[in-house]
Every structure is written in structure tokens, then in C-alpha cells.
Design an enzyme around this catalytic site. Sequence first.
Site, PDB file in Angstrom:
ATOM      1  N   PRO A 225       0.824  -1.202   0.000  1.00  0.00           N
ATOM      2  CA  PRO A 225       0.000   0.000   0.000  1.00  0.00           C
ATOM      3  C   PRO A 225       0.866   1.263   0.000  1.00  0.00           C
ATOM      4  CG  PRO A 225      -0.664  -1.472   1.769  1.00  0.00           C
ATOM      5  CD  PRO A 225       0.569  -2.041   1.180  1.00  0.00           C
ATOM      6  N   GLY A 228       2.378   4.230  -4.612  1.00  0.00           N
ATOM      7  CA  GLY A 228       2.171   5.109  -5.768  1.00  0.00           C
ATOM      8  C   GLY A 228       1.586   4.421  -6.989  1.00  0.00           C
ATOM      9  N   THR A 230      -1.639   4.114  -7.857  1.00  0.00           N
ATOM     10  CA  THR A 230      -2.655   4.984  -8.450  1.00  0.00           C
ATOM     11  C   THR A 230      -1.974   6.147  -9.164  1.00  0.00           C
ATOM     12  OG1 THR A 230      -3.979   4.432  -6.532  1.00  0.00           O
ATOM     13  CG2 THR A 230      -4.776   6.218  -7.908  1.00  0.00           C
ATOM     14  N   HIS A 443      11.974  -0.814  31.234  1.00  0.00           N
ATOM     15  CA  HIS A 443      11.542  -1.636  30.100  1.00  0.00           C
ATOM     16  C   HIS A 443      12.180  -1.108  28.804  1.00  0.00           C
ATOM     17  CE1 HIS A 443       8.456  -4.115  27.947  1.00  0.00           C
ATOM     18  NE2 HIS A 443       8.753  -3.254  26.994  1.00  0.00           N
ATOM     19  N   GLU A 444      12.045   0.202  28.571  1.00  0.00           N
ATOM     20  CA  GLU A 444      12.580   0.771  27.327  1.00  0.00           C
ATOM     21  C   GLU A 444      14.109   0.700  27.310  1.00  0.00           C
ATOM     22  OE1 GLU A 444      10.727   1.234  24.873  1.00  0.00           O
ATOM     23  OE2 GLU A 444       8.843   1.109  25.983  1.00  0.00           O
ATOM     24  N   ASP A 520       5.533  -6.831  22.626  1.00  0.00           N
ATOM     25  CA  ASP A 520       6.867  -7.388  22.307  1.00  0.00           C
ATOM     26  C   ASP A 520       6.770  -8.899  22.150  1.00  0.00           C
ATOM     27  OD1 ASP A 520       7.766  -4.832  22.772  1.00  0.00           O
ATOM     28  OD2 ASP A 520       8.272  -5.227  24.875  1.00  0.00           O
TER      29      ASP A 520
END
Length: 628
Positions: A225, A228, A230, A443-444, A520
Site C-alpha cells: 500500500p 504510488g 494509483t 523496560h525501554e 513485544d
Amino acid sequence: MNKGQKFSVWFFLGALVATWLFSEYIYKPYAERQGEVSYSEFLEDLDKNIIENVDISETRITYALKEGAASPDKRPIIGGVIFSNKKTKPQGNIKSVVRLDDPDLIMKLSNSDIKFGGIAQRDTILDLLMGILLPLLPLLILWYFMFRNISGAGGGGGIGGIFSFGRSRAKELQGELTGVHFSDIGGAGEAEVELREIIDFLKDPKRFDKFGAKLPRGVLLVGPPGTGKTLLAKATAGEAGVPFFFITGSSFVEMFVGVGAARVRDLFDQAKKKAPCIIFMDEIDAIGQSRMNVYNGNSEQENTLNQLLAEMDGFEENDGIVIMGATNRPEILDQALMRPGRFDRQIQVVLPTEEGREEILKIHTKKVPLAQEVNLREIAKVTPGFSGADLANIANEAALLAARRKADSVSTNDFDLAIERVVAGLQRKTPLTPEIRKKVAYHETGHALVACYLPGSDPVHKVSIIPTTKGALGYTMQMPTEDQYLVTENELKTRMAVMLGGRAAELLVFDEPTTGASNDLERATETARRMVIEFGMSKKLGPVRYAAPTMMYLGGAVQIREDAGEATAEKIDAEIKRLVTEAQEQASNILKEHEKVLHEVAETLQKKEVINSDEIQAIVNKEKRSEE
Ligand code: ATP
């Protein structure tokens, strides 16, 4: 007037006549009989002087009783109108009697104070309208709205909507008016070369005739999707300077049988009149789906597809009509659609390369004042995997941000924020409680550090613990350094370890898992599952594909083939579990080894909410130096 229109008008008139016949010959006699009395009763009422007025027709006498002299009116009512002559009173008790040959009646009436008169069966057009159309009015209004909804907004908003049932909704634009040229499309090199041939043909079909050359009738653009497709079709029409008919596959699919096929026919009729021209069918999979795939045989879809196949066969090779189709799901298209003489040419429209991305960004920032320091190549570098539509979106978001800042030009920082917005969503204003912030920060940081220490993983660009509108409480943005066409087994394992770094950190620091890792886990499990059943990366199961056919461009979870046995399914599950567990152990070991860095980065993150790669690298380097 086209076929579709005729069908609708006749249908409409037929319904009107049928309703009139019903009301005139069935309903009205029935309604009149409801208040019918005997002639002697009528004479009695006359003698009692309780009649207010009398209407005499050739066959019946209808009379109304004076107020208070009657029981309630029992006549049925349709559409708010009582079925009786307009001159009778609309309320009170109305009675009706078969007219007998009674020469004295007029004398009797003249001698009383009763108003009386005669009525012709149907005296005026107004009578006809009041008697038939008025009761039908609510029904007609309902009908109108029903049809308008069915034929959709594109079917014409006005009364025309009723009549445009079988008409195709191809919006006809003059080729020149699409206003799109290949210069408006970035990174479409290969597709453009293939389409040039079609453009030459459309510009001068006779030249090809001379050589007896047959050109492809249909060109199918396939790809993910937003790449380009179209736009390419529009540019082909724009460059050739021919009319362009645009229609989406789903608009052929209607709840009424036969409408889809009628629309296809109408579309081709229109196109033949305008040849040379291009017909572009977006989402062609909506009608071109394999007849084998359609559950229980959707005969309406099949009729539409058959009609399309017939029409594609029906015109001569060099008639000057080129049909272009676009789809994200080529794997489900019916084989009959792909055979020579139909969509015999396929053009892959792939995600843009770095160079292509730069071109696309240039096109979409043509009218945007850029700050001196903005380097579009650098932006192209950090956006692998982005489609043309994503890049257009980024250019627009960056311009919006600059406008909101009331700046004179768009800066690199605006682009960075725009990329973040597209990837992670807008920042949310709701603050997190200190405990949750701490958990999210660890966590991050877990993700970020595993990525830092594992060779071969994508570099970390930014870590944030500001919640986003996409539902994340924090995020770690990694930016691949190059376009990846092939991924190795090791790289997949590394990616899984990074995904599970968050859960590993939670367990290490708090000794308790949270729900924050659910996404995750989902991604890691999906990666492991694909390794086992799709890529043949499990020694236990061997180089065998156990995955059911997948959607090439749309992603989605991979399923196990239905014919795989239970024992195989068990083995697959065991292998997936092994891969995911190993990845988590790997992440856990890295974090244990660098626990000091984990604490320091997580604390910095809690203070600053957002940290970038340089800040993380500085802490990592500090630890390295202290160890040396
Ligand atoms: P879908 O499969 O979802 O219908 P598509 O492939 O047809 O998508 P388009 O509708 O052509 O994609 O693209 C959407 C928008 O993205 C375009 O209007 C344009 O702004 C931008 N775009 C996509 N690809 C390019 C490109 N190669 N060059 C310039 N702009 C592009």
C-alpha cells in the site's frame, strides 16, 4: 439512455402502476365495504335527521353523520389519508351504501337541511394525485433514500441517484486533467520504463498496427500500500494525454444481483466511446478474487468477474483501450484474469530505495520552505521501509509543525518529530505515576541496551517514556542503516532478543513481569513462528514450509498449513517456544552483564523523558572506560 437507466425507470414505473391497481381495485373497494350499511339503515338515518351531508356517485352513496350521532370512525387509513371522497368530512362516522333506484331520494334530501352532491368516479387529476400519490408519498421518500444509500455518494446525490443503479461510477477525467506526470513520482524508475511503451501505444496506436504488434491489454500494478500505484496509472494517462477512467473494485460489488455486471458493461461502453483511453481499476482483488477462494461461491462477485473477463476479450487488441489494475493482494487473483489477452503484464511497484525516498521527499517539499541545514538525503537514510505515502505524510507533518511554531522554514528537528509521529503516534499529555514511569523506563532501557550491545542490530535512534496516542507508554526507536532485501537467521534472532529486552529488564530489576511486554511478546513469537514454518530455520523441522499461503504485501500473522498433522503442530510449538526463550535468555544475560549501565540509563530517562543515541552511547562508553 443506457441499459442500466432503462432498467431502473421501468422498474420504477412498474412499481407505480402495480400500486395504483392495487389501491384502485383491491384496497378501495375493501375500504368502502368497511363502513357499508343497508339501504334501509340509510333511510332510517335520514328520517332521524342525523345526517350532515351526502355524496352520490353512480353506484354508491356515501354519507357522514352529524357530530355526536355516531360511533367512532372505523375506516382504515393509509398514509394518513382516509379513503373516501374529498368532499366528505375527514372525521366523524362515514357510512356507505349501494345506490338503489330511488327517485324520491333527491326530493327528501332537498326538503331537509342536508348538504348533498354528486361525484364522478375520477373527476380531476388532482383527485388522482391526492388519492394515489399522497398515500404513496412516505413510501416514495423511503424508497428514494434507500436507493441513494445503495448507489452511494458517487452515484449522484440528486434524483439521478435513483436512476443510476446500473451505471458504472467511473469518474471520467480527461487525461490532461489528471495533471500528473512522471516528474511527480519519485523512485519509480523501472515501472516508468515499462509504462513508457504503453504511453507510446496510446499516443499512436496506428503505428503498432502497421507492424501487426499486439500490445498488452491489461497492466497490473502490484505492490504494498501507498507505493504510488494509483499515481503511476494517473501519470500514464497524463503523459499520453488520454482520458482516464478511475474506478475501485469494491464499488462494483453491490447487494443487488446483476448490478456489478451491469456496471462493468457500462464502464466499457463509456470507455469505447472515448478511446484511446485508460481504465484504471483500483483494489481489483475485490472483484478479481479467485473463484476457488470465495467461500460458498459468491455468485454476484462471480458474475461481475465473468463480465469483466468477457469485456476484456470483447474489444479488439488495438482499439486503444488499456486497462490498468492495482492490487496489494496478487496472490488471490483469479488465474483467468492473468492469462494472456487480459492482465498479461505485471509491474511490481516496490518500496522506494534510499535514492527513491530522497526523490519523493524532494517532490513533496517542492513548495515547502526548507531551512538551510535540512538534508533530504539524511532523512531518506533513516526511513528505510517507508512508502511514498508515508514520506508524503512526513513532509506534510513537518510543514504543519513548522507552521505551528510560527517559524519561517521547516527544520531538521521538525522532520525528526514528524518521523516519530508517523512511527509512534502523537505524544499524549497524561503524565504517568512515578512507579509506572520507573517500570516503563527500565523496560525501554532494556530494549535499547540489548540493541546497543548485540552486534548487527539496528542502531537506537531515540528512547522515550512519553505515552503516545498509539497506546504505547514509551518507545525505543531503532533506525535501520540500509534497505534490507535479505535477512539472515542471526539477524532475526538479534531482533527477537531486542524485542524481549524490555521483559528481561523487568524481571531483572523488579523480579516481576508486567503487561507492558505483551506487544513485544506478540512480535517475538510471530518472528519465531515465521522462522520455523516459513523460512525453514529450525533443524528439528527441517527445510520444509509449513506455512499457509500468506498475503505478499499486507503482512499479517502467518498460519500453519491446514494439512499439517497434530504431531507436527506440537513440534512447531516446541520450536517456537525454544527460540523465544533463548532470545529472552540472551537479552537477560546482556543486561546482567551491564546492570550498572541499565540503572544509569533508566535513571537518566526518568529525569529527561527522552534520550537520544548519543546520550546512551556516552553512558555505555563511560562504563567501557572504567572497566579498562
Ligand atoms: P493503495 O495500494 O493503498 O491504493 P497506492 O499504491 O495506490 O496505494 P497512491 O494512492 O498512488 O498509492 O499513493 C498515495 C499518495 O502517496 C500519493 O497521493 C502521493 O502523495 C504519495 N506517493 C506514493 N508514492 C509516491 C511516489 N513514488 N512519488 C511521490 N509521491 C508518492
